[in-house]
Enzyme design. Structure first.
Site: not given
Length: 430
Positions: A13, A40-41, A224, A16
């Site tokens: 988080d 999740g991005h 991650q 990225k």
């Protein structure tokens, strides 16, 4: 021309998605090398928000090749839904713009069921997984019983793979009180989804090596954060794959000598989702303020993130294990308005000062942060695009972080918008 690896240098988080998107404009190929759709991005492009989980961040940029490498574990049903969602937002995704390594392991429904059943067991401490089957899929990969993308192309091979897998899983399920897997139903589902997945299948290792020899720039994207690495993270509260930069080579099939620059993404404070040690965690008004201002909720789970001061000890450690050449410091603007800021410079454990996080879980739980206090700033840093736009105290904060983590700042991000970035060194040109 440099090939760049992007890794999260904290617990994930770190922002990225934006940085990978920013760099993807300079790259020809964007390759995802580990993790699953538990990551999740979030990308903000021209005011439109894209939420990606399995797809590489480069898919939203036209004219780029996006690659899902063999180091990823892939839920084929989720991927097809995600492709449909992104297409509905006006992004074209075809086998010419997206490739999946033929040796990529598949996440099956039984993996998610096992993941959730284990996590619900009250007799064992929770790991804090997303329950999406990532861990069990990696277990089957190293257990040599996983179904891979290439297996979808031949029905006889597919059925053999499924039968081998179910010998293991049905025994596990009995112990957890679950019904046996519907073997024929699973095989039928895989044969059906194969028609949608196989057009994207390719010998990714070969394609990447050819592109590299042709002088194209490759951007390797991790998921991650390094503190969740299965070897170097806060075990057992980690993900099930290697997250550090070395995985970019084994997770795509390109040699380690092909990696020219490692960019670590680092938040200007620290957050964590789920269980596990967190030495600088704040459970006071400052922690609440960081969470509210930083909109700290997981992209995948929606879970509230735990928040704390910047931990230079941990970032220095992850910079070492990933061979980070420079960091991108994100969310600096969240710190605007704090009168004082703290940075963790060491840990106290049983009267001894440590400059690293010990491996033993009991010691990790007992370390106490040693803080250095710095003066904050009242001016806004939001949207800054040059050092001259930053308050003097903000510049001092960034420079002090560089000193403590023993790694230079390559970029500073000051908002979710991709152009709100201060570029110190371009990783592709360094």
């Amino acid at each position: 021309m440099a090939n760049v690896v992007v890794v999260g240098a904290q617990w994930g988080d770190e922002g990225k998605g934006k940085i990978v998107d920013w760099l993807s404009e300079r790259a020809d190929v964007i390759a995802r090398f580990q993790g699953g759709h538990n990551a999740g991005h979030t990308l903000v492009i021209g005011g439109e928000v894209f939420k990606l989980h399995a797809l590489p961040s480069g898919v939203v940029r036209g004219g780029k090749l996006s690659v899902i490498g063999n180091g990823v574990v892939l839920d084929p049903w989720h991927l097809i839904k995600e492709i449909a969602t992104i297409r509905a937002q006006g992004v074209e995704i075809t086998p010419e713009t997206l490739m999946i390594a033929e040796n990529t392991p598949l996440i099956l429904p039984l993996h998610g069921e096992l993941d959730r059943a284990r996590e619900s067991q009250t007799a064992v401490a929770k790991i804090g997984t997303t329950g999406r089957g990532i861990g069990p899929a990696y277990e089957d990969k190293v257990g040599r019983r996983v179904v891979r993308v290439a297996d979808l192309a031949d029905h006889a091979t597919l059925e053999t793979r499924v039968d081998r897998l179910l010998v293991h899983h049905d025994a596990l399920r009995r112990g957890l009180g679950l019904e046996p897997v519907d073997r024929d139903g699973l095989v039928a589902s895989l044969k059906e989804i194969a028609q949608e997945i196989l057009p994207y299948a390719a010998p990714v290792w070969k394609v990447l090596n050819e592109r590299r020899r042709a002088g194209q720039r490759i951007l390797f994207e991790g998921a991650q954060g390094a503190l969740l690495d299965v070897d170097f993270g806060t075990y057992p509260f980690v993900t099930s794959s290697n997250v550090i930069a070395g995985q970019a080579a084994t997770g795509t099939g390109i040699g380690p000598g092909s990696i020219d620059y490692v960019l670590g993404i680092v938040k200007a404070y620290t957050t964590r989702v789920g269980e596990g040690p967190f030495p600088t965690e704040l459970e006071d008004a400052d922690g609440q303020r960081l969470g509210e201002r930083g909109h700290e909720f997981g992209t995948t789970t929606g879970r509230k993130r735990r928040c704390g001061w910047f931990d230079a000890v941990l970032v220095r450690q992850t910079c070492a294990t990933s061979g980070v050449n420079g960091i991108s410091l994100t969310k600096l603007d969240v710190l605007d308005g704090f009168e004082e800021l703290k940075i963790c410079t060491g840990y106290e454990l049983d009267g001894e000062i440590l400059d690293y996080l010990p491996t033993a879980a009991d010691k990790q739980a007992r370390v106490k942060p040693v803080y250095e206090t710095m003066k904050g700033w009242s001016e806004s840093t939001a949207g800054a695009r040059s050092w001259a736009d930053l308050p003097g105290e903000a510049v001092k904060y960034v420079r002090r972080i560089e000193e403590l983590i023993q790694c230079p700042v390559s970029m500073v991000s000051t908002s979710p918008e991709r152009e709100d970035t201060i570029l110190v060194t371009d990783p592709f040109e360094d």
